[in-house]
Write an enzyme that holds these catalytic residues in place. Structure first.
Site, PDB file in Angstrom:
ATOM      1  N   HIS A 194      -3.697 -17.454  -6.363  1.00 41.03           N
ATOM      2  CA  HIS A 194      -4.354 -18.193  -7.445  1.00 41.03           C
ATOM      3  C   HIS A 194      -5.391 -19.170  -6.889  1.00 41.03           C
ATOM      4  O   HIS A 194      -6.449 -19.383  -7.489  1.00 41.03           O
ATOM      5  CB  HIS A 194      -3.348 -18.930  -8.337  1.00 41.03           C
ATOM      6  CG  HIS A 194      -4.024 -19.539  -9.524  1.00 41.03           C
ATOM      7  ND1 HIS A 194      -4.335 -18.817 -10.656  1.00 41.03           N
ATOM      8  CD2 HIS A 194      -4.567 -20.771  -9.710  1.00 41.03           C
ATOM      9  CE1 HIS A 194      -5.010 -19.584 -11.491  1.00 41.03           C
ATOM     10  NE2 HIS A 194      -5.159 -20.779 -10.950  1.00 41.03           N
ATOM     11  N   HIS A 245     -10.681 -27.797  -6.753  1.00 39.27           N
ATOM     12  CA  HIS A 245     -11.945 -27.593  -7.461  1.00 39.27           C
ATOM     13  C   HIS A 245     -13.078 -28.484  -6.959  1.00 39.27           C
ATOM     14  O   HIS A 245     -14.186 -28.016  -6.763  1.00 39.27           O
ATOM     15  CB  HIS A 245     -11.767 -27.829  -8.960  1.00 39.27           C
ATOM     16  CG  HIS A 245     -10.855 -26.837  -9.603  1.00 39.27           C
ATOM     17  ND1 HIS A 245     -11.095 -25.479  -9.568  1.00 39.27           N
ATOM     18  CD2 HIS A 245      -9.698 -26.981 -10.280  1.00 39.27           C
ATOM     19  CE1 HIS A 245     -10.124 -24.845 -10.204  1.00 39.27           C
ATOM     20  NE2 HIS A 245      -9.259 -25.737 -10.645  1.00 39.27           N
TER      21      HIS A 245
HETATM   22 ZN   LIG Z   1      -6.772 -21.911 -11.632  1.00 39.52          ZN
END
Ligand SMILES: [Zn+2]
Length: 284
Positions: A243, A270
């Site tokens: 993931h 991120h």
């Molecule tokens: Zn994700």
């Protein structure tokens, strides 16, 4: 990935609830012309503002990143962006009638299925690529992500490490091809550490989390569904690191180029991933 630009053959729709805000939204995917890129259209707002799916439109708060054009925002784009990258789609218009992309099952599966249903159309015209000529590194504390030259194609490597608790260290390497993406990466679901879940709840986020779209990892390593707290089963023994690669692919595609190189990520999330995407845009 091929070397020419692609869009989709026909319009398709999907709908669902966003994981963080819990609002229901509908997406309508539309073919787009050569060199038009990827953008969202907020059809629920006056004048239907465009929000480009590009690092230039990135904004952030509460450790979360999202796309913004003036007052119009679109968030939780990474799994959809990964699906577009995985299928080699360069140009597409995505209408959305709210702020957040639906979570689906917490992976990119929903988007891969709907885009495959739409069919892929060749537009001709050279694909936008970025060949890594010298190393590009971004880091923060013990987390890092770097791009290095590589003879051919795109190789991705990610190491996940929570310092001994929660999950044992996992490293996964994969060559980026459409087949590898669809089979090995796209089905890997979102997970959260039990401690982060509490933090999110305090911020009023995570309203759309369900037993079917994420997995909670407890400090003792136990895995449960987030609401019922029933035991959770994995799709791959190393689903979590897969993931992380899914997120990495989606974040990097905000550079809107297909990277030729080797990406090595260590504990990155991120914000670091998109910093690399920004550097790639700057170097292109
Ligand atoms: Zn994700």
């Amino acid at each position: 990935m091929g070397s020419t630009q692609k869009t989709i053959q026909r319009e398709v729709e999907c709908a669902g609830v966003g994981m963080f805000r819990g609002g229901a939204t509908k997406l309508r995917f539309k073919p787009a012309p050569l060199n038009s890129g990827i953008h969202f259209v907020r059809v629920d707002l006056p004048n239907r503002p465009l929000v480009p799916a590009h690092v230039h439109a990135l904004s952030s708060n509460y450790k979360r990143i999202f796309l913004k054009n003036k007052e119009a925002e679109v968030e939780s784009v990474e799994h959809l962006m990964a699906a577009l990258a995985g299928l080699g789609i360069d140009n597409i218009e995505i209408e959305i009638n709210g702020q957040e992309i639906p979570a689906g099952d917490g992976s990119a599966k929903l988007f891969v299925e709907i885009l495959k249903k739409a069919g892929i159309a060749e537009l001709g015209g050279k694909k936008k690529t970025f060949t890594v000529k010298s190393p590009i590194v971004v880091s923060s504390g013990s987390a890092s992500v770097m791009a290095m030259p590589c003879e051919k194609g795109l190789l991705l490597s990610y190491t996940l490490d929570f310092n001994g608790s929660f999950i044992r260290q996992q490293t996964y390497d994969i060559e980026f091809t459409e087949e590898n993406f669809c089979k090995e990466i796209a089905p890997a679901r979102t997970f959260g550490l039990s401690t982060y879940v509490e933090e999110f709840k305090k911020l009023g986020l995570g309203k759309g989390v369900t037993d079917d779209n994420s997995i909670i990892v407890h400090e003792d390593g136990k895995l449960t569904k987030p609401i019922s707290m029933k035991p959770a089963e994995l799709r791959f023994p190393n689903e979590f690191v897969r993931h992380k690669i899914l997120d990495l692919i989606g974040d990097l595609y905000l550079a809107n180029v297909f990277i030729q190189g080797r990406i090595v990520a260590n504990r990155s999330g991120h914000s670091l991933n998109v910093q690399l995407a920004e550097k790639i845009v700057g170097a292109a």
